[in-house]
Each structure stands twice: as structure tokens, then as C-alpha cells.
Write a protein that holds these residues in place. Sequence first.
Motif, PDB file in Angstrom:
ATOM      1  N   LEU A 154      20.961 -31.807  55.660  1.00  0.00           N
ATOM      2  CA  LEU A 154      21.927 -32.253  56.408  1.00  0.00           C
ATOM      3  C   LEU A 154      20.433 -32.095  58.081  1.00  0.00           C
ATOM      4  CD1 LEU A 154      24.379 -32.766  58.775  1.00  0.00           C
ATOM      5  CD2 LEU A 154      24.535 -30.418  59.056  1.00  0.00           C
ATOM      6  N   ALA A 155      20.023 -30.583  57.998  1.00  0.00           N
ATOM      7  CA  ALA A 155      18.386 -30.518  59.412  1.00  0.00           C
ATOM      8  C   ALA A 155      17.697 -32.156  58.458  1.00  0.00           C
ATOM      9  CB  ALA A 155      18.294 -28.975  58.645  1.00  0.00           C
ATOM     10  N   LYS A 166      31.575 -22.779  54.797  1.00  0.00           N
ATOM     11  CA  LYS A 166      30.122 -22.186  54.477  1.00  0.00           C
ATOM     12  C   LYS A 166      29.782 -22.847  53.373  1.00  0.00           C
ATOM     13  CE  LYS A 166      26.158 -19.642  55.347  1.00  0.00           C
ATOM     14  NZ  LYS A 166      25.585 -20.683  56.346  1.00  0.00           N
ATOM     15  N   GLU A 209      32.917 -29.490  54.188  1.00  0.00           N
ATOM     16  CA  GLU A 209      32.841 -27.366  55.003  1.00  0.00           C
ATOM     17  C   GLU A 209      34.329 -27.680  54.574  1.00  0.00           C
ATOM     18  OE1 GLU A 209      29.218 -25.915  57.418  1.00  0.00           O
ATOM     19  OE2 GLU A 209      30.797 -27.497  58.418  1.00  0.00           O
ATOM     20  N   ILE A 211      22.891 -28.472  65.085  1.00  0.00           N
ATOM     21  CA  ILE A 211      23.411 -28.851  63.910  1.00  0.00           C
ATOM     22  C   ILE A 211      25.492 -28.366  63.858  1.00  0.00           C
ATOM     23  CG2 ILE A 211      23.508 -28.783  61.455  1.00  0.00           C
ATOM     24  CD1 ILE A 211      20.456 -28.375  61.615  1.00  0.00           C
ATOM     25  N   SER A 241      23.066 -27.693  50.721  1.00  0.00           N
ATOM     26  CA  SER A 241      23.121 -29.092  52.286  1.00  0.00           C
ATOM     27  C   SER A 241      23.118 -28.413  53.323  1.00  0.00           C
ATOM     28  CB  SER A 241      24.659 -28.452  51.996  1.00  0.00           C
ATOM     29  OG  SER A 241      25.769 -28.539  50.727  1.00  0.00           O
ATOM     30  N   TYR A 242      22.230 -27.208  53.710  1.00  0.00           N
ATOM     31  CA  TYR A 242      22.071 -27.425  55.417  1.00  0.00           C
ATOM     32  C   TYR A 242      21.037 -27.826  55.563  1.00  0.00           C
ATOM     33  CZ  TYR A 242      26.110 -24.775  55.505  1.00  0.00           C
ATOM     34  OH  TYR A 242      28.383 -24.706  56.926  1.00  0.00           O
ATOM     35  N   GLU A 243      19.855 -27.559  54.916  1.00  0.00           N
ATOM     36  CA  GLU A 243      18.689 -28.314  54.168  1.00  0.00           C
ATOM     37  C   GLU A 243      18.539 -29.973  54.585  1.00  0.00           C
ATOM     38  OE1 GLU A 243      16.593 -26.101  51.563  1.00  0.00           O
ATOM     39  OE2 GLU A 243      17.100 -24.231  51.991  1.00  0.00           O
ATOM     40  N   GLU A 291      23.324 -23.471  51.119  1.00  0.00           N
ATOM     41  CA  GLU A 291      21.949 -23.320  51.918  1.00  0.00           C
ATOM     42  C   GLU A 291      21.545 -24.708  51.879  1.00  0.00           C
ATOM     43  OE1 GLU A 291      19.615 -22.749  54.927  1.00  0.00           O
ATOM     44  OE2 GLU A 291      21.466 -21.410  54.065  1.00  0.00           O
ATOM     45  N   PHE A 320      29.918 -34.025  56.951  1.00  0.00           N
ATOM     46  CA  PHE A 320      29.045 -32.578  57.139  1.00  0.00           C
ATOM     47  C   PHE A 320      30.239 -31.780  57.033  1.00  0.00           C
ATOM     48  CE2 PHE A 320      27.173 -28.350  57.085  1.00  0.00           C
ATOM     49  CZ  PHE A 320      26.600 -28.603  55.989  1.00  0.00           C
TER      50      PHE A 320
END
Length: 177
Positions: free
Chosen positions: A154-155, A145, A139, A177, A150-152, A148, A135
Motif C-alpha cells: 500500500l505504502a 489487520k 482488511e 495510510i 500488504s501495508y508495504e 506487513e 485496502f
Amino acid sequence: MKNVSGSANNLTGIDSTLFQPNNRIGRNKSISKYSVQSEIIQFSLQVRTDSQHNIEIQNALTYFSQLDQDLKSSLIYNNHPISELSSEQATELVGENGYFGVDQTSQRIIDFVIKGAGGDIERLKSGREGILEGFKEAEKAWGGKLPEISYETLAKSLESIDEKIRENGGSVVDLSI
């Protein structure tokens, strides 16, 4: 000087018995420990690469209309450059039910780690670290950044891996994270 085939004092100065299978496995714990650590590192690198690739394609499809033609041509999906997709197809691929949507992308990452780890806690942790490193690489490759989605992804991936680690009797110290 003794004969070269099994002596510690052969012409090269190397004890050839170190290379016999019964000396490598079981008797020399440092070599077998090294092999296990090497396999765990290799696994982490594979997870990192796989995670990075999935996140980068997800990012590219999210920003599809903003990408230049050269970048679109360099990214491959389904054995074709993403430049061959329409904006609608790209949007569909990152949609809720799309191949690069949160659920399907995180599931591919989760499956890769869990199947590759085979229930081994150290491999699961290494896989988790590989996800985070992949990840970070995504980035970095995209200049900071990510969208969003991608962050979802990852989580959701980390949540499942963390749960699997706990199921196997381990714990995850760093839940950030």
C-alpha cells in the motif's frame, strides 16, 4: 400540438432535442460534467476492486498454511485455485521477487491507476482513493489487520501515485495510510 419529432410539447412531454448529439456534448455542460464524474467514479471502483483482489491474494498466500481447504479452493491465481499450490510455491509468490511480492503487486496497482488516469489529476486522485478503499475492503474481508507485506505494498503504491499527482501539478492533502 406540434409534430412529435422535435417539439418540446410532444405526446410524452419530453423535449426530444435533448437527446440529439449536439445538445448532449458541449451545449449542456451539466450532462457532460455528469459523464466525467461518472467515469471518474467508475474508474475509482475499478481501482478499488483490483487493489482489493491483489491484497487479498497476497494476504492468502502469506497465511497459506493457515487457510482451510475451502478458502484455498475459492481463491484463484493463474486460472487455478491456490489450493493447487504447495506451501513453498505460495511462499515464493509473496517473496521479494514473487508475483505477489511488494514490488510486483504495487507495480500492477500503480500501472493500473496511471494508465487508466492518462495524466488526469482528478482520475489520479480518484485512483488513489480507490486504492485506499480496496485496502479497507481487504482488511474488512480478512477480519482486521493484514500482514506487513500488504501495508508495504500500500505504502509503495501510494508513494508512486502521489508522485505522479505532484508531477502533473496537483497535490495530495491526505498523505496518511
